[in-house]
Scaffold this active site. Structure first.
Site, PDB file in Angstrom:
ATOM      1  CG  ASN A  92      27.468  36.798  40.684  1.00 51.68           C
ATOM      2  OD1 ASN A  92      27.755  37.561  39.876  1.00 51.68           O
ATOM      3  ND2 ASN A  92      28.058  36.897  41.830  1.00 51.68           N
ATOM      4  CG  HIS A  93      26.018  41.216  41.173  1.00 51.12           C
ATOM      5  ND1 HIS A  93      25.970  42.357  41.844  1.00 51.12           N
ATOM      6  CD2 HIS A  93      26.958  40.221  41.446  1.00 51.12           C
ATOM      7  CE1 HIS A  93      27.170  42.096  42.695  1.00 51.12           C
ATOM      8  NE2 HIS A  93      27.498  40.907  42.607  1.00 51.12           N
ATOM      9  CG  HIS A 104      32.122  34.836  39.934  1.00 48.57           C
ATOM     10  ND1 HIS A 104      31.166  35.518  40.300  1.00 48.57           N
ATOM     11  CD2 HIS A 104      32.222  33.737  40.337  1.00 48.57           C
ATOM     12  CE1 HIS A 104      30.624  34.916  41.479  1.00 48.57           C
ATOM     13  NE2 HIS A 104      31.283  33.942  41.291  1.00 48.57           N
ATOM     14  CG  HIS A 150      29.260  35.934  36.003  1.00 40.60           C
ATOM     15  ND1 HIS A 150      29.647  37.294  35.769  1.00 40.60           N
ATOM     16  CD2 HIS A 150      29.447  35.834  37.365  1.00 40.60           C
ATOM     17  CE1 HIS A 150      29.950  37.990  36.796  1.00 40.60           C
ATOM     18  NE2 HIS A 150      29.588  36.965  38.122  1.00 40.60           N
TER      19      HIS A 150
END
Length: 301
Positions: free
Chosen positions: A27-28, A193, A103
């Site tokens: 997500n980053h 995560h 993730h």
């Protein structure tokens, strides 16, 4: 702050041994998250501009857009090496198992692996939908005991519980995860995560039928003391035919003389002492040379 060096190191590994290294998007790995300011230190965009320039940052974003969203790891092991308690039976013959790696987690909108293949991943991560869920969803603690024969069972599978903790995506229930694994012939979900205090966390444990009492979701978080404030242990996982799944835990960042440890208290993986050392990091200059040699300066994976 060594975000740039880590990205270059991982990219160089992928270029040198592409068949043995698989990098998945998190997500980053997006413009929104890399532009974010962190009180603990530089954001990734700030770091890119400080050490290189805007063009380098754009190339990193193009590479992030190209990263796969998930992978299926297939391995062979005797059932006794995979089971997480002593009551599981099974001979020495090897069985084939598949674990789903991403993730964050599965999506209520995805029924099959093939549907993930059809997603257009070459974009900024959206705030909702299956691509968002793979990178942002979390398992929910809400346990409503339901049988597959109940008339509202399918309705529960389709229900989207907003993930208010993240501000996007959804919470994914035990029923979604169990059905996705069963329909796709998968043993378990392995994801990151979230930050488990002990480095490893098992979700929906002992809630499956069958000869292998294995948790449906396993969270593996490799950054000890995340952001310098969380105080958590880090971990990584090895999958070998002889030993099955093993979690390697460490309490502090690896440095000269430091070693990883199997923590024996982690009974789910029956860990033991180990002293694996990580490879020495290449310098930023040599990594940049590797990337240029392989024509990777234009971004992409």
């Amino acid at each position: 702050v060594h975000g740039v060096e880590i990205v270059l190191f991982l990219a160089s590994l992928k270029l040198q041994i592409p068949d043995r290294v698989v990098l998945l998007r998190g997500n980053h790995e997006s413009r929104k998250m890399t532009e974010k300011y962190y009180k603990e230190g530089l954001g990734f965009k700030e770091e890119c501009l400080l050490k290189y320039n805007e063009k380098f940052y754009d190339q990193c974003m193009a590479m992030f857009d190209a990263l796969p969203l998930a992978a299926v790891l297939e391995f062979q092991a005797p059932p006794s090496a995979v089971a997480t308690d002593a009551s599981a039976s099974g001979g020495a013959e090897l069985e084939t198992y598949k674990i789903f790696c991403c993730h964050a987690g599965v999506s209520p909108k995805l029924k099959t692996i093939e549907q993930i293949q059809e997603l257009d991943r070459f974009q900024e991560v959206p705030l909702k939908g299956p691509m968002c869920d793979l990178l942002w969803s979390d398992p929910t603690d809400l346990e409503i005991v339901k049988d597959e024969n109940d008339e509202d069972y399918e309705e529960i599978l389709e229900y989207d519980l907003p993930n208010v903790m993240r501000g996007c995506s959804v919470f994914v229930s035990f029923y979604n995860v169990r059905k996705f694994l069963k329909d796709n012939g998968l043993l378990s979900v392995f994801r990151g995560h979230q930050v488990p205090r002990m480095g490893v966390e098992h979700v929906y444990h002992n809630m499956r039928s069958g000869p292998i009492p294995f948790p449906l979701i396993n969270t593996i978080f490799s950054a000890p003391n995340y952001c310098g404030t969380y105080g958590n242990e880090g971990s990584f996982l090895t999958v070998l035919p002889t030993t099955g799944l093993r979690a390697h835990l460490f309490k502090r960042p690896l440095s000269a003389g430091a070693s990883t440890q199997h923590v024996s208290s982690d009974s789910e993986f029956r860990a033991a002492l180990d002293h694996d050392r990580g490879s020495e990091l290449l310098s930023r200059q040599s990594l940049a040379m590797v990337l240029r040699r392989h024509g990777a300066e234009g971004g992409g994976a």
